[in-house]
Design a protein around this motif. Structure first.
Motif, mmCIF file in Angstrom:
data_model
loop_
_atom_site.group_PDB
_atom_site.id
_atom_site.type_symbol
_atom_site.label_atom_id
_atom_site.label_comp_id
_atom_site.label_asym_id
_atom_site.label_seq_id
_atom_site.Cartn_x
_atom_site.Cartn_y
_atom_site.Cartn_z
ATOM 1 N N SER A 165 0.834 -1.200 0.000
ATOM 2 C CA SER A 165 0.000 0.000 0.000
ATOM 3 C C SER A 165 0.871 1.254 0.000
ATOM 4 N N GLN A 166 0.250 2.381 -0.299
ATOM 5 C CA GLN A 166 0.977 3.645 -0.341
ATOM 6 C C GLN A 166 1.495 4.039 1.041
ATOM 7 N N ASP A 167 0.707 3.804 2.078
ATOM 8 C CA ASP A 167 1.153 4.106 3.438
ATOM 9 C C ASP A 167 2.375 3.271 3.818
ATOM 10 N N THR A 168 2.370 2.005 3.387
ATOM 11 C CA THR A 168 3.526 1.138 3.651
ATOM 12 C C THR A 168 4.758 1.650 2.909
ATOM 13 N N SER A 171 6.128 4.640 4.779
ATOM 14 C CA SER A 171 6.785 4.190 6.004
ATOM 15 C C SER A 171 8.156 3.593 5.694
#
Length: 231
Positions: A165-168, A171
């Motif tokens: 995912s984009q959040d991953t 991070s």
């Protein structure tokens, strides 16, 4: 050896195209090892021919100029095969596909220019997707590997994730900056969907995802999308 099989693999030998033994085996309804043996026998036999012996014409010969022009337009092997079929080509799709693959490889090899990097200039991001690991108890684990490389120093940051995912991604980049001690001027990315907006992009011209682009501005680096089919 079957005559039709021998004639089939001879084309690959004379054109110096690496064959797909499994696909040819399905085409002739034989074991792939039979195809491989036939290919090696024909290859060894042709090497022993007198140098003055004329080369056998290929079914592709009358269509090579057309195929090359279609490859310049980035057409797929399947679309080229259907096009030349209408023009009278009677060979197999495998022959066309292997010729297209070989031609693309040669063009990439000729066109690829070594990029020299300076300290702090750039980094490269790659994601090894859908890796699988079977435990000793027979349990299957699926995961991804995020890789961040500084080309000048060869310093790497690698971590395991269970999604892309984009959040991953954000991070992982944040952790990579901390691990390497800074943020480079530019970062090269593969054409992953969390980075590039595929609906707005065209071949050779990537459009970055809006949220990703805002992250780049906040972090202070310039994103660069790798061109498709280029190493």
């Amino acid at each position: 050896m079957r005559r039709d099989l021998r004639e089939g693999v001879t084309i690959y030998v004379t054109e110096n195209i690496k064959p797909n033994f499994a696909e040819i085996a399905r085409q002739y309804n034989v074991d792939y090892r039979t195809v491989k043996k036939a290919y090696e026998e024909v290859k060894a036999g042709l090497k022993g021919r007198p140098s003055g012996r004329p080369k056998r014409p290929s079914l592709l010969d009358p269509f090579k100029q057309t195929i090359d022009s279609k490859l310049e337009l980035n057409c797929s092997a399947a679309s080229i095969f259907k096009f030349i079929q209408k023009k009278g080509f009677t060979g197999s799709y495998t022959l066309v596909k292997d010729y297209c693959r070989q031609t693309r490889r040669e063009r990439v090899k000729k066109a690829t220019i070594r990029i020299e990097h300076s300290p702090g200039l750039s980094a490269q991001v790659d994601w090894k997707e859908e890796m699988a690991l079977l435990s000793s108890e027979g349990e299957l684990f699926k995961f991804n590997i995020f890789l961040y490389v500084l080309p000048y120093s060869k310093l790497k940051y690698m971590t395991l994730t269970f999604d892309r995912s984009q959040d991953t991604l954000f991070s992982c980049l944040h952790d990579a900056f901390l691990h390497t001690g800074g943020i480079p001027t530019e970062i090269w990315f593969d054409n992953m969907k969390t980075v590039v907006d595929h609906t707005k992009s065209q071949f050779g011209h990537a459009v970055f995802n809006e949220r990703f682009h805002e992250f780049c501005k906040d972090a202070g680096f310039t994103p660069i999308a790798c061109r498709p089919f280029r190493p």
